[in-house]
Write a protein that holds these residues in place. Structure first.
Motif, mmCIF file in Angstrom:
data_model
loop_
_atom_site.group_PDB
_atom_site.id
_atom_site.type_symbol
_atom_site.label_atom_id
_atom_site.label_comp_id
_atom_site.label_asym_id
_atom_site.label_seq_id
_atom_site.Cartn_x
_atom_site.Cartn_y
_atom_site.Cartn_z
ATOM 1 N N LYS A 13 11.252 -18.810 -21.653
ATOM 2 C CA LYS A 13 10.229 -19.513 -20.867
ATOM 3 C C LYS A 13 10.826 -20.697 -20.112
ATOM 4 N N GLU A 14 11.644 -21.483 -20.803
ATOM 5 C CA GLU A 14 12.264 -22.655 -20.179
ATOM 6 C C GLU A 14 13.212 -22.240 -19.059
ATOM 7 N N ALA A 15 13.968 -21.179 -19.266
ATOM 8 C CA ALA A 15 14.928 -20.715 -18.251
ATOM 9 C C ALA A 15 14.205 -20.326 -16.967
ATOM 10 N N LYS A 16 13.004 -19.769 -17.100
ATOM 11 C CA LYS A 16 12.255 -19.342 -15.921
ATOM 12 C C LYS A 16 11.711 -20.532 -15.128
ATOM 13 N N LYS A 17 11.713 -21.726 -15.722
ATOM 14 C CA LYS A 17 11.247 -22.932 -15.026
ATOM 15 C C LYS A 17 12.348 -23.547 -14.153
ATOM 16 N N LEU A 18 13.592 -23.114 -14.357
ATOM 17 C CA LEU A 18 14.697 -23.685 -13.597
ATOM 18 C C LEU A 18 14.642 -23.255 -12.140
ATOM 19 N N LYS A 19 15.268 -24.033 -11.285
ATOM 20 C CA LYS A 19 15.329 -23.691 -9.862
ATOM 21 C C LYS A 19 16.421 -22.661 -9.630
ATOM 22 N N GLU A 20 16.230 -21.854 -8.592
ATOM 23 C CA GLU A 20 17.224 -20.847 -8.236
ATOM 24 C C GLU A 20 18.580 -21.500 -8.019
ATOM 25 N N GLY A 21 19.610 -20.884 -8.580
ATOM 26 C CA GLY A 21 20.968 -21.384 -8.412
ATOM 27 C C GLY A 21 21.412 -22.360 -9.492
ATOM 28 N N GLU A 22 20.486 -22.812 -10.335
ATOM 29 C CA GLU A 22 20.875 -23.732 -11.404
ATOM 30 C C GLU A 22 21.653 -22.986 -12.480
ATOM 31 N N ILE A 23 22.710 -23.621 -12.956
ATOM 32 C CA ILE A 23 23.568 -23.041 -13.986
ATOM 33 C C ILE A 23 23.282 -23.771 -15.293
ATOM 34 N N PHE A 24 23.214 -23.017 -16.393
ATOM 35 C CA PHE A 24 22.825 -23.625 -17.667
ATOM 36 C C PHE A 24 23.436 -22.893 -18.852
ATOM 37 N N LEU A 25 23.415 -23.591 -19.976
ATOM 38 C CA LEU A 25 23.748 -23.025 -21.283
ATOM 39 C C LEU A 25 22.431 -22.910 -22.058
ATOM 40 N N VAL A 26 22.402 -22.066 -23.073
ATOM 41 C CA VAL A 26 21.174 -21.941 -23.870
ATOM 42 C C VAL A 26 20.770 -23.299 -24.440
ATOM 43 N N LYS A 63 21.135 -14.544 -14.525
ATOM 44 C CA LYS A 63 22.384 -13.790 -14.419
ATOM 45 C C LYS A 63 23.403 -14.396 -15.373
ATOM 46 N N VAL A 64 24.158 -13.539 -16.066
ATOM 47 C CA VAL A 64 25.233 -13.981 -16.955
ATOM 48 C C VAL A 64 26.441 -14.303 -16.089
ATOM 49 N N ILE A 65 27.018 -15.485 -16.279
ATOM 50 C CA ILE A 65 28.245 -15.830 -15.555
ATOM 51 C C ILE A 65 29.345 -16.155 -16.568
ATOM 52 N N GLU A 66 30.435 -16.775 -16.115
ATOM 53 C CA GLU A 66 31.591 -16.973 -17.000
ATOM 54 C C GLU A 66 31.282 -17.922 -18.150
ATOM 55 N N LYS A 67 32.139 -17.858 -19.168
ATOM 56 C CA LYS A 67 32.006 -18.762 -20.312
ATOM 57 C C LYS A 67 32.686 -20.095 -20.013
ATOM 58 N N THR A 68 32.268 -21.114 -20.725
ATOM 59 C CA THR A 68 32.904 -22.427 -20.615
ATOM 60 C C THR A 68 34.233 -22.385 -21.365
ATOM 61 N N PRO A 69 35.083 -23.393 -21.141
ATOM 62 C CA PRO A 69 36.339 -23.456 -21.911
ATOM 63 C C PRO A 69 36.102 -23.468 -23.428
ATOM 64 N N SER A 70 34.944 -23.969 -23.866
ATOM 65 C CA SER A 70 34.635 -23.980 -25.300
ATOM 66 C C SER A 70 33.912 -22.699 -25.739
ATOM 67 N N ASN A 71 33.983 -21.666 -24.905
ATOM 68 C CA ASN A 71 33.476 -20.329 -25.226
ATOM 69 C C ASN A 71 31.952 -20.244 -25.304
ATOM 70 N N GLN A 72 31.246 -21.124 -24.603
ATOM 71 C CA GLN A 72 29.787 -21.027 -24.537
ATOM 72 C C GLN A 72 29.425 -20.216 -23.294
ATOM 73 N N GLN A 73 28.478 -19.297 -23.455
ATOM 74 C CA GLN A 73 28.090 -18.442 -22.339
ATOM 75 C C GLN A 73 27.266 -19.231 -21.325
ATOM 76 N N ARG A 74 27.638 -19.123 -20.056
ATOM 77 C CA ARG A 74 26.887 -19.789 -18.985
ATOM 78 C C ARG A 74 26.000 -18.762 -18.282
ATOM 79 N N TYR A 75 24.894 -19.247 -17.766
ATOM 80 C CA TYR A 75 23.923 -18.409 -17.054
ATOM 81 C C TYR A 75 23.554 -19.080 -15.743
ATOM 82 N N GLU A 76 23.041 -18.281 -14.810
ATOM 83 C CA GLU A 76 22.551 -18.828 -13.543
ATOM 84 C C GLU A 76 21.156 -18.297 -13.292
ATOM 85 N N ARG A 77 20.267 -19.200 -12.883
ATOM 86 C CA ARG A 77 18.897 -18.803 -12.504
ATOM 87 C C ARG A 77 18.975 -18.201 -11.113
ATOM 88 N N THR A 78 18.454 -16.981 -10.962
ATOM 89 C CA THR A 78 18.508 -16.302 -9.652
ATOM 90 C C THR A 78 17.123 -16.094 -9.082
#
Length: 78
Positions: A13-26, A63-78
């Motif tokens: 639900k929270e992820a869907k509130k983000l603006k398009e193009g925003e990159i986030f971790l869980v 969208k799933v994007i690359e992981k951070t250097p600390s191995n956390q999965q990054r996502y992008e709101r599309t």
């Protein structure tokens, strides 16, 4: 504390509130103190469930994007 499925619903639900193009971790989807209250094993499980859910959504909004250097999965709101 909520169970992991409730946390997953909240994260989606929270992820869907983000603006398009925003990159986030869980963890960005929760207030810092709330995230810190979730036991580590549940945070790891939540991360796995969130990734699986995003993959099932097949590019619908997140969208799933690359992981951070600390191995956390990054996502992008599309």
């Amino acid at each position: 504390m909520s169970n992991v499925n409730e946390l997953l619903d909240e994260a989606i639900k929270e992820a869907k509130k983000l603006k398009e193009g925003e990159i986030f971790l869980v963890k960005d989807l929760f207030k810092g103190y709330l995230w810190n209250r979730i036991p580590k094993k549940d945070r790891i499980l939540l991360g796995t469930l969130f990734l699986n859910q995003v993959n099932k959504m097949d590019g619908e909004g997140i969208k799933v994007i690359e992981k951070t250097p600390s191995n956390q999965q990054r996502y992008e709101r599309t």
